[in-house]
Write an enzyme that holds these catalytic residues in place. Structure first.
Site, PDB file in Angstrom:
ATOM      1  CG  ASP A  95      -1.975   1.020   1.226  1.00 31.54           C
ATOM      2  OD1 ASP A  95      -2.042   1.787   0.241  1.00 31.54           O
ATOM      3  OD2 ASP A  95      -2.745   1.079   2.185  1.00 31.54           O
ATOM      4  CB  SER A  96       0.605   4.475  -1.713  1.00 30.57           C
ATOM      5  OG  SER A  96      -0.568   5.058  -1.165  1.00 30.57           O
ATOM      6  N   GLY A  97       0.658   3.989   1.611  1.00 33.64           N
ATOM      7  CA  GLY A  97       0.712   4.746   2.854  1.00 33.64           C
ATOM      8  C   GLY A  97      -0.311   5.860   2.922  1.00 33.64           C
ATOM      9  N   GLY A  98      -1.008   6.111   1.816  1.00 35.26           N
ATOM     10  CA  GLY A  98      -1.977   7.197   1.782  1.00 35.26           C
ATOM     11  C   GLY A  98      -3.056   7.072   2.830  1.00 35.26           C
ATOM     12  CG  PHE A  99      -6.417   4.012   4.765  1.00 35.16           C
ATOM     13  CD1 PHE A  99      -7.718   4.423   4.492  1.00 35.16           C
ATOM     14  CD2 PHE A  99      -6.176   3.361   5.961  1.00 35.16           C
ATOM     15  CE1 PHE A  99      -8.750   4.185   5.394  1.00 35.16           C
ATOM     16  CE2 PHE A  99      -7.194   3.116   6.871  1.00 35.16           C
ATOM     17  CZ  PHE A  99      -8.486   3.532   6.575  1.00 35.16           C
ATOM     18  CG  ASP A 149      -5.114   6.767  -2.488  1.00 39.43           C
ATOM     19  OD1 ASP A 149      -4.167   6.394  -1.760  1.00 39.43           O
ATOM     20  OD2 ASP A 149      -6.280   6.374  -2.318  1.00 39.43           O
ATOM     21  CD  GLN A 192      -9.970   7.109  -2.859  1.00 43.82           C
ATOM     22  OE1 GLN A 192     -11.127   7.088  -2.412  1.00 43.82           O
ATOM     23  NE2 GLN A 192      -8.978   6.477  -2.255  1.00 43.82           N
ATOM     24  N   GLY A 219     -11.501   4.070  -0.735  1.00 44.48           N
ATOM     25  CA  GLY A 219     -12.528   4.892  -0.118  1.00 44.48           C
ATOM     26  C   GLY A 219     -13.797   4.167   0.246  1.00 44.48           C
ATOM     27  CG  ASP A 269      -6.025  -5.063   1.848  1.00 42.39           C
ATOM     28  OD1 ASP A 269      -5.648  -4.614   2.944  1.00 42.39           O
ATOM     29  OD2 ASP A 269      -6.572  -4.352   0.970  1.00 42.39           O
ATOM     30  CB  CYS A 307     -12.187 -25.557  10.213  1.00 45.59           C
ATOM     31  SG  CYS A 307     -10.656 -24.705   9.816  1.00 45.59           S
ATOM     32  CB  CYS A 309      -7.074 -24.541  10.120  1.00 46.51           C
ATOM     33  SG  CYS A 309      -7.725 -24.220  11.772  1.00 46.51           S
ATOM     34  CB  CYS A 312     -10.070 -26.832  13.517  1.00 46.03           C
ATOM     35  SG  CYS A 312     -10.819 -25.189  13.683  1.00 46.03           S
ATOM     36  CG  HIS A 338     -10.120 -20.872  12.918  1.00 48.15           C
ATOM     37  ND1 HIS A 338     -10.573 -22.053  12.359  1.00 48.15           N
ATOM     38  CD2 HIS A 338     -11.188 -20.026  12.942  1.00 48.15           C
ATOM     39  CE1 HIS A 338     -11.858 -21.936  12.074  1.00 48.15           C
ATOM     40  NE2 HIS A 338     -12.256 -20.723  12.421  1.00 48.15           N
TER      41      HIS A 338
END
Length: 379
Positions: A95-99, A149, A192, A219, A269, A307, A309, A312, A338
């Site tokens: 991620d660009s770090g904008g958020f 952004d 956006q 956004g 994500d 499950c 995993c 479990c 899990h």
């Protein structure tokens, strides 16, 4: 020109319109739709890269803002890049770090040049611009980079959001000019426009004209109701090129993964599965389960009998509850394993349902078992 990634469309589900595909990257192939575990600071919390591979994670996400502050992108470059630094040889998206910068609110100041902010770690003044975001991500060596952004809050007035998206477009142009490693790192733009259809169209038109190798929708999942998010996806996704990956940022609840896939999203994500795991909340085939609760003190069954995993197949609800109440790290590891396995397996089942033209039936069955048919919050 050699491009870092290539999107391969395999099939469109006849029942839903969802896409089955592959993204070919310098560090391997990503089957889509896919969920990307978040490794904000070059690690998915409590997890080893080997464990992530065992549960078939195809790609992970790391964050420019956090790695810029600590340990610094120059150090990671000296280590041979992020893949070598964290011993992960599969694809990475940064991620660009904008958020993160814009979420600092009172600690930052926006200008046309970029954003001045104070570090949340020690209060030091820092500056991020489109060019700096590219410099950092080049040093990290991620397979997929995100353009810098501005992410407006929700709710926000039409005039503010329009001004914001137009700045995002100008910043995207600057990111393109600063990006000179198109053969090894792909740069995605971020659409956006808030909750306004005309602004989403404007943003998509401006960014797709620049011919990025992939596009994200930003956004969303910022406090708006789920039905509104799906409405925005309904009119935004068709504006994006069919031959390139589509990424919905910051979304990771099971219902949103299904609804997003149905609307043609390829990548997701979210920190949700790891964050709630630390509080003892787990996702199961029968819905949300808070294993810290007293009623599980003598429950010797698994978190989810459906499950397979590691958690479990080896440990009981009673044991995990004991670990969490005793503040033992192993308990958090078990709930994290899990939850991540659950979402990665869910996306594998989504891909199978697309291949068999039955994704809507799969969604309805999943929602009925999960108790989501009339729950717009989703989790």
């Amino acid at each position: 020109m050699t491009m870092a990634i290539r999107y391969e469309l395999i099939k469109v589900c006849k029942q839903s319109g969802a896409r089955l595909g592959r993204i070919h990257t310098p560090h391997g192939v990503i089957d889509t739709p896919t969920f990307m575990p978040v490794g904000t600071q070059a690690t998915v919390k409590t997890m080893s890269p080997e464990e992530l591979k065992t549960m078939e994670a195809h790609i992970i996400l790391s964050n420019t803002y956090h790695l810029f502050l600590r340990p610094g992108h120059e150090l990671i470059a000296r280590a041979g890049g992020l893949h070598r630094f964290m011993n992960w040889d599969r694809p990475i998206l940064t991620d660009s770090g904008g958020f993160q910068v814009f979420s600092l609110s009172g600690m930052r100041k926006i200008s046309e040049e970029g954003v001045q902010f104070r570090s949340h770690l020690n209060g030091d003044k820092k500056f991020l611009s489109p060019e700096k975001a590219m410099e950092i991500q080049h040093a990290l060596g991620s397979d997929i980079m995100m353009a810098f952004d501005e992410c407006p809050p929700h709710p926000a007035e039409h005039g503010y959001v329009k001004q914001s998206l137009e700045r995002t477009t100008r910043w995207a142009e600057r990111c393109l000019r600063a990006h000179d490693r198109t053969d090894t790192q792909a740069l995605f733009a971020i659409v956006q426009g808030g909750m306004y259809e005309d602004l989403r169209r404007q943003s998509a038109d401006e960014l797709t004209s620049m011919d990025f190798p992939g596009y994200a929708i930003g956004g969303l999942s910022v406090g708006e109701p789920k039905p509104l998010m799906y409405e925005v996806l309904d009119y935004t996704v068709p504006l994006l090129p069919a031959g390139k990956p589509r990424y919905l940022m910051g979304v990771g609840s099971p219902d949103a993964l299904l609804e997003g896939s149905i609307r043609g999203i390829d990548m997701f994500d979210c920190v949700l599965p790891t964050r709630i795991a630390r509080n003892g909340t787990t996702m199961t085939s029968a819905g949300r389960l808070v294993v810290r609760n007293a009623k599980f003190a003598e429950d010797f069954g698994p978190l989810d009998s459906a499950c397979d995993c590691y958690t479990c197949t080896h440990y009981s609800r009673a044991y995990i509850r004991h670990l969490l109440h005793a503040d033992e790290t192993f308990g958090i590891r078990l709930t994290t394993i899990h939850n991540l396995h659950f979402l990665i397996r869910l996306m594998k089942d989504v891909r199978q349902a697309i291949a068999e033209d039955r994704l809507l039936d799969f969604r309805d069955d999943f929602f009925a078992r999960y108790g989501l048919l009339h729950n717009e919050k989703g989790f």
